[in-house]
Design a protein around this motif. Structure first.
Motif, PDB file in Angstrom:
ATOM      1  N   ILE A  95       0.848  -1.189   0.000  1.00 19.29           N
ATOM      2  CA  ILE A  95       0.000   0.000   0.000  1.00 19.29           C
ATOM      3  C   ILE A  95       0.879   1.233   0.000  1.00 19.29           C
ATOM      4  O   ILE A  95       1.808   1.353   0.819  1.00 19.29           O
ATOM      5  N   GLY A  96       0.610   2.156  -0.923  1.00 22.18           N
ATOM      6  CA  GLY A  96       1.305   3.425  -0.968  1.00 22.18           C
ATOM      7  C   GLY A  96       0.412   4.540  -0.473  1.00 22.18           C
ATOM      8  O   GLY A  96      -0.661   4.305   0.078  1.00 22.18           O
ATOM      9  N   THR A  97       0.840   5.773  -0.689  1.00 20.23           N
ATOM     10  CA  THR A  97       0.049   6.913  -0.247  1.00 20.23           C
ATOM     11  C   THR A  97      -1.203   7.071  -1.089  1.00 20.23           C
ATOM     12  O   THR A  97      -2.295   7.334  -0.556  1.00 20.23           O
ATOM     13  N   ASP A  98      -1.080   6.914  -2.416  1.00 28.44           N
ATOM     14  CA  ASP A  98      -2.228   7.095  -3.301  1.00 28.44           C
ATOM     15  C   ASP A  98      -2.399   5.934  -4.269  1.00 28.44           C
ATOM     16  O   ASP A  98      -3.007   6.085  -5.321  1.00 28.44           O
ATOM     17  N   GLU A  99      -1.870   4.762  -3.933  1.00 25.14           N
ATOM     18  CA  GLU A  99      -2.003   3.581  -4.778  1.00 25.14           C
ATOM     19  C   GLU A  99      -1.879   2.318  -3.940  1.00 25.14           C
ATOM     20  O   GLU A  99      -1.367   2.349  -2.810  1.00 25.14           O
ATOM     21  N   VAL A 100      -2.377   1.225  -4.478  1.00 23.09           N
ATOM     22  CA  VAL A 100      -2.150  -0.088  -3.886  1.00 23.09           C
ATOM     23  C   VAL A 100      -1.576  -0.993  -4.965  1.00 23.09           C
ATOM     24  O   VAL A 100      -1.897  -0.851  -6.152  1.00 23.09           O
ATOM     25  N   LEU A 101      -0.688  -1.888  -4.564  1.00 26.65           N
ATOM     26  CA  LEU A 101      -0.077  -2.848  -5.469  1.00 26.65           C
ATOM     27  C   LEU A 101      -0.565  -4.231  -5.076  1.00 26.65           C
ATOM     28  O   LEU A 101      -0.639  -4.560  -3.881  1.00 26.65           O
ATOM     29  N   GLY A 102      -0.895  -5.033  -6.075  1.00 26.69           N
ATOM     30  CA  GLY A 102      -1.378  -6.368  -5.775  1.00 26.69           C
ATOM     31  C   GLY A 102      -1.651  -7.145  -7.037  1.00 26.69           C
ATOM     32  O   GLY A 102      -1.213  -6.787  -8.135  1.00 26.69           O
ATOM     33  N   THR A 103      -2.390  -8.239  -6.909  1.00 29.43           N
ATOM     34  CA  THR A 103      -2.673  -9.110  -8.047  1.00 29.43           C
ATOM     35  C   THR A 103      -4.168  -9.255  -8.259  1.00 29.43           C
ATOM     36  O   THR A 103      -4.957  -9.256  -7.304  1.00 29.43           O
ATOM     37  N   TRP A 104      -4.518  -9.365  -9.528  1.00 33.01           N
ATOM     38  CA  TRP A 104      -5.892  -9.670  -9.941  1.00 33.01           C
ATOM     39  C   TRP A 104      -5.836 -10.906 -10.814  1.00 33.01           C
ATOM     40  O   TRP A 104      -4.938 -11.037 -11.664  1.00 33.01           O
ATOM     41  N   SER A 105      -6.753 -11.842 -10.594  1.00 35.30           N
ATOM     42  CA  SER A 105      -6.786 -13.071 -11.390  1.00 35.30           C
ATOM     43  C   SER A 105      -7.984 -13.040 -12.323  1.00 35.30           C
ATOM     44  O   SER A 105      -9.109 -12.749 -11.889  1.00 35.30           O
ATOM     45  N   ASP A 106      -7.751 -13.348 -13.599  1.00 40.39           N
ATOM     46  CA  ASP A 106      -8.844 -13.331 -14.569  1.00 40.39           C
ATOM     47  C   ASP A 106      -9.607 -14.645 -14.542  1.00 40.39           C
ATOM     48  O   ASP A 106      -9.357 -15.512 -13.693  1.00 40.39           O
ATOM     49  N   GLU A 107     -10.561 -14.784 -15.506  1.00 39.77           N
ATOM     50  CA  GLU A 107     -11.428 -15.971 -15.515  1.00 39.77           C
ATOM     51  C   GLU A 107     -10.658 -17.246 -15.809  1.00 39.77           C
ATOM     52  O   GLU A 107     -11.131 -18.348 -15.502  1.00 39.77           O
ATOM     53  N   MET A 108      -9.433 -17.132 -16.358  1.00 37.87           N
ATOM     54  CA  MET A 108      -8.587 -18.296 -16.614  1.00 37.87           C
ATOM     55  C   MET A 108      -7.608 -18.511 -15.472  1.00 37.87           C
ATOM     56  O   MET A 108      -6.698 -19.326 -15.572  1.00 37.87           O
ATOM     57  N   ASP A 109      -7.780 -17.760 -14.380  1.00 37.10           N
ATOM     58  CA  ASP A 109      -6.933 -17.845 -13.196  1.00 37.10           C
ATOM     59  C   ASP A 109      -5.495 -17.427 -13.490  1.00 37.10           C
ATOM     60  O   ASP A 109      -4.552 -17.894 -12.850  1.00 37.10           O
ATOM     61  N   VAL A 110      -5.329 -16.526 -14.477  1.00 37.70           N
ATOM     62  CA  VAL A 110      -4.020 -15.963 -14.801  1.00 37.70           C
ATOM     63  C   VAL A 110      -3.794 -14.740 -13.922  1.00 37.70           C
ATOM     64  O   VAL A 110      -4.668 -13.877 -13.800  1.00 37.70           O
ATOM     65  N   GLN A 111      -2.611 -14.641 -13.322  1.00 33.24           N
ATOM     66  CA  GLN A 111      -2.313 -13.538 -12.416  1.00 33.24           C
ATOM     67  C   GLN A 111      -1.872 -12.284 -13.184  1.00 33.24           C
ATOM     68  O   GLN A 111      -1.064 -12.355 -14.107  1.00 33.24           O
ATOM     69  N   HIS A 112      -2.405 -11.140 -12.743  1.00 36.58           N
ATOM     70  CA  HIS A 112      -2.054  -9.839 -13.298  1.00 36.58           C
ATOM     71  C   HIS A 112      -1.550  -8.953 -12.157  1.00 36.58           C
ATOM     72  O   HIS A 112      -2.355  -8.463 -11.362  1.00 36.58           O
ATOM     73  N   PRO A 113      -0.237  -8.748 -12.021  1.00 36.61           N
ATOM     74  CA  PRO A 113       0.228  -7.756 -11.044  1.00 36.61           C
ATOM     75  C   PRO A 113      -0.242  -6.364 -11.477  1.00 36.61           C
ATOM     76  O   PRO A 113       0.030  -5.934 -12.608  1.00 36.61           O
ATOM     77  N   ARG A 114      -0.931  -5.668 -10.575  1.00 34.68           N
ATOM     78  CA  ARG A 114      -1.553  -4.402 -10.940  1.00 34.68           C
ATOM     79  C   ARG A 114      -1.249  -3.312  -9.923  1.00 34.68           C
ATOM     80  O   ARG A 114      -0.981  -3.588  -8.759  1.00 34.68           O
ATOM     81  N   VAL A 115      -1.353  -2.075 -10.404  1.00 27.77           N
ATOM     82  CA  VAL A 115      -1.340  -0.900  -9.555  1.00 27.77           C
ATOM     83  C   VAL A 115      -2.698  -0.242  -9.682  1.00 27.77           C
ATOM     84  O   VAL A 115      -3.127   0.069 -10.797  1.00 27.77           O
ATOM     85  N   LEU A 116      -3.395  -0.052  -8.560  1.00 27.61           N
ATOM     86  CA  LEU A 116      -4.707   0.587  -8.546  1.00 27.61           C
ATOM     87  C   LEU A 116      -4.638   1.901  -7.755  1.00 27.61           C
ATOM     88  O   LEU A 116      -3.850   2.029  -6.830  1.00 27.61           O
ATOM     89  N   ARG A 117      -5.476   2.846  -8.150  1.00 33.20           N
ATOM     90  CA  ARG A 117      -5.501   4.137  -7.475  1.00 33.20           C
ATOM     91  C   ARG A 117      -6.224   4.038  -6.139  1.00 33.20           C
ATOM     92  O   ARG A 117      -7.279   3.398  -6.037  1.00 33.20           O
TER      93      ARG A 117
END
Length: 395
Positions: free
Chosen positions: A368-390
């Protein structure tokens, strides 16, 4: 999971607010007091009320699985993400035992590690932690590798067996929770972990105290997690250590020498379990998916059936202290309850209970940052996507 059931699970883990008092005699949200030099902050209702003031937006600012091509942008078993001071993003990909560096825009820069026994290689990459812009990587074989930007290997430190995680303190010390002894008894056990100190050269220091370890159920035919297992959580911020046993909705703040300086708690936070919830979890263990034609061995089934029925759930199962000093606690969700969105309870830097932040479906926070979070999202095929969200923090 059925959407209605997922919604019910989410509601079940959110706090039950106490009844309002008469308008002319409002009860305080938070009480602050001092006890033997320890500051105690007790919250009785969330400052945000019924709605969250902070929001994690679903649309990604960056998706590393889509910001480039090639194997460097394929991920499996991501166990850590962090952003360096120049915006570089570092990802620990446990599936390949690699640590990958990406530019702020998602371009692949380089990687270190890989599976092996050589310097800077890993047997089972567990975690990454930042010491400034130096990346600390904890391996299952009780080593911590230090990598400088570049990336390049600086040195490898040796820790004791059963080192669970590594956390950096301002001033250069590392705090490493470590299981020192194992009980030989049967039943539901919880052996303590020592908080061991090391410097960045690998020189071991003293133990500064103990925390409860992970609950374990041990039978003749089974050694593993009991129903609704508790495990202490720990993080650092500046020169202080934050930890909690998950028995209550409480966090203890310690100095770098292990003295308790502050306690954050929510008295009476509802953690009670119903008999139906316990039995649903037992059934989930008994009906775990198995390859076609296989069934659970009778001794293992008996051990699960004989596991004790807990009266309360763990208060949380993860902790992150963000750069502002706010303490985030992830609500515990059992195997039988999975399918909804992650929910995190938040204490403000001053210690008061703010409320809950619910994440977009399928997203799990790693940092967790000041104005963002870092983590993973998994799609319908269970493929991992490292993402940055606001992350929006409304006052």
């Amino acid at each position: 999971m059925n959407p209605k059931r997922a919604a019910a699970v989410t509601l079940a883990i959110l706090p039950l607010l106490p009844a309002c008092t008469a308008p002319d005699h409002p009860s305080p949200l938070t009480i602050r007091r001092d006890s033997a030099g320890i500051a105690i902050v007790e919250s009785f209702r969330p400052a945000w009320g019924d709605s969250a003031r902070w929001r994690v937006h679903a649309e990604p600012l960056l998706d590393l699985a889509r910001s480039g091509d090639g194997p460097e942008h394929l991920f499996h078993g991501v166990s850590g993400m962090a952003r360096l001071s120049d915006g570089t993003i570092v990802v620990a990909n446990r599936g390949s035992d690699e640590i990958r560096w990406f530019s702020p825009g998602g371009r692949f820069i380089g990687e270190v590690g890989g599976h092996g026994e050589g310097p800077g290689e890993f047997d089972n990459l567990q975690q990454i932690e930042l010491a400034g812009d130096t990346v600390l990587a904890l391996d299952f074989d009780e080593t911590i590798a230090l990598f400088a930007p570049g990336p390049r290997l600086v040195r490898v430190l040796r820790t004791r067996p059963a080192s669970r995680s590594v956390h950096f303190l301002d001033g250069g010390a590392l705090v490493v929770p470590t299981l020192l002894t194992w009980s030989e008894a049967y039943g539901q056990l919880r052996d303590p972990e020592a908080l061991l100190l090391y410097d960045l050269e690998g020189t071991p220091g003293d133990s500064i105290g103990q925390i409860p370890g992970a609950e374990e159920y041990v039978a003749e035919t089974l050694s593993g997690r009991p129903l609704f297992p508790r495990r202490s959580v720990l993080d650092t911020h500046g020169g202080h250590i934050f930890t909690g046993s998950a028995d209550l909705m409480q966090v203890d703040e310690l100095s770098a020498t292990g003295e308790t300086v502050r306690i954050l708690r929510i008295p009476g936070y509802p953690l009670e379990l119903t008999e139906a919830q316990v039995e649903a979890e037992r059934e989930a263990r008994l009906n775990v998916p198995l390859p076609q034609g296989m069934t659970l061995p009778p001794p293992l089934r008996q051990a699960i059936e004989e596991m004790p029925s807990p009266g309360t759930r763990p208060a949380y199962d993860r902790m992150i202290v963000d750069p502002t000093g706010a303490v985030w606690l992830r609500h515990f969700v059992a195997e039988s309850e999975k399918g909804g969105s992650e929910a995190w309870l938040v204490f403000a830097p001053g210690g008061e209970w703010l409320g809950n932040v619910e994440l977009p479906p399928g997203f799990s926070i790693l940092d967790i940052g000041t104005d963002e979070v870092l983590g993973t999202w998994s799609d319908e095929m269970d493929v991992q996507h490292p993402r940055v969200l606001r992350l929006s923090r409304e006052r």
